[in-house]
Design an enzyme around this catalytic site. Sequence first.
Site, mmCIF file in Angstrom:
data_model
loop_
_atom_site.group_PDB
_atom_site.id
_atom_site.type_symbol
_atom_site.label_atom_id
_atom_site.label_comp_id
_atom_site.label_asym_id
_atom_site.label_seq_id
_atom_site.Cartn_x
_atom_site.Cartn_y
_atom_site.Cartn_z
ATOM 1 N N LYS A 1 0.838 -1.200 0.000
ATOM 2 C CA LYS A 1 0.000 0.000 0.000
ATOM 3 C C LYS A 1 0.871 1.248 0.000
ATOM 4 O O LYS A 1 1.900 1.298 0.676
ATOM 5 C CB LYS A 1 -0.916 0.008 1.228
ATOM 6 N N HIS B 1 2.426 -4.238 7.753
ATOM 7 C CA HIS B 1 1.533 -3.402 8.566
ATOM 8 C C HIS B 1 2.307 -2.207 9.110
ATOM 9 O O HIS B 1 3.396 -2.372 9.653
ATOM 10 C CB HIS B 1 0.958 -4.188 9.739
#
Length: 298
Positions: free
Chosen positions: A172, A270
């Site tokens: 991302k 993450h």
Amino acid sequence: MKWEHAIKDYQLYLKIERGLSDNSIENYTRDVKKLLVYLNDNDITISPIVISSETIKQFVYEIAKELNARSQSRIISGLRSFFSYLVFEDYRKDNPLELIEAPKIGRKLPDTLSEEEIDTLISAIDLSKPEGERNRAMLETLYGCGLRVSELINLKISDLFFEEGFIKVTGKGDKQRFVPIVDSTQKYITIYRNQIRNHMAIQNGFEDTLFLNRRGKQLTRAMIFTIVKQLAEHVGLKKKISPHIFRHSFATHLLQNDADLRSIQLMLGHESITTTEVYVHVDKSHLTKVVEKYHPRK
């Protein structure tokens, strides 16, 4: 300042300053646009600079009639982020969402597959068809490296560092990380490359893309979903399944085998350890193992 102008500036901020993807930006701004629709439908003409907490409370009250607690919470969170941006840029002195509480929701735990279920799914792949070797390599990579679907379909041949035992993954916000890849996953990717991919007519621009469709182009997210769904139906798996379940299973199985959360966080990409902590809730037996192994009064 008009709403359209404020939303456009916010989108630029999310893209340039936060480095978010187009999909994430759309999700963030969708909630603001819902508020704008509510204002227009009720003939409320007010700038984002001066809109009050009371007006937003009324909006939240209206959406609560139609949406569940999780959806309400997401919208409130999206609006809070938007107005925090306006405060950050000195357009406003306060965030009208500060005193608006989101409804209490339970933490949604990710679905996972057992090792046996994963073996059953992958074993059901028809290797007599050319796409069979590709599908096996893809699912082994999803599970073996804990990838998101978008990361899988964007994986490049130049991202493979098999001698070092890693692949480079673009996640991302175009953030890159290196993820270990085990020998068995390397083997299936190599079989696919040597026996199938090397004999394909590859379209211009996709020479470096690892996993290709029959037309020699990049696979779509929808195609990966279809492959996984059809396999689940074929073996009679009753669980709600998607490609993401392999990523969840990757993390859960690592935790079950005593991997530490920080390592799992780095491999999953993450940003926050709190995102990774959800897997502790999936497998609480890990906590018992930690106490039994490390506590002085075990």
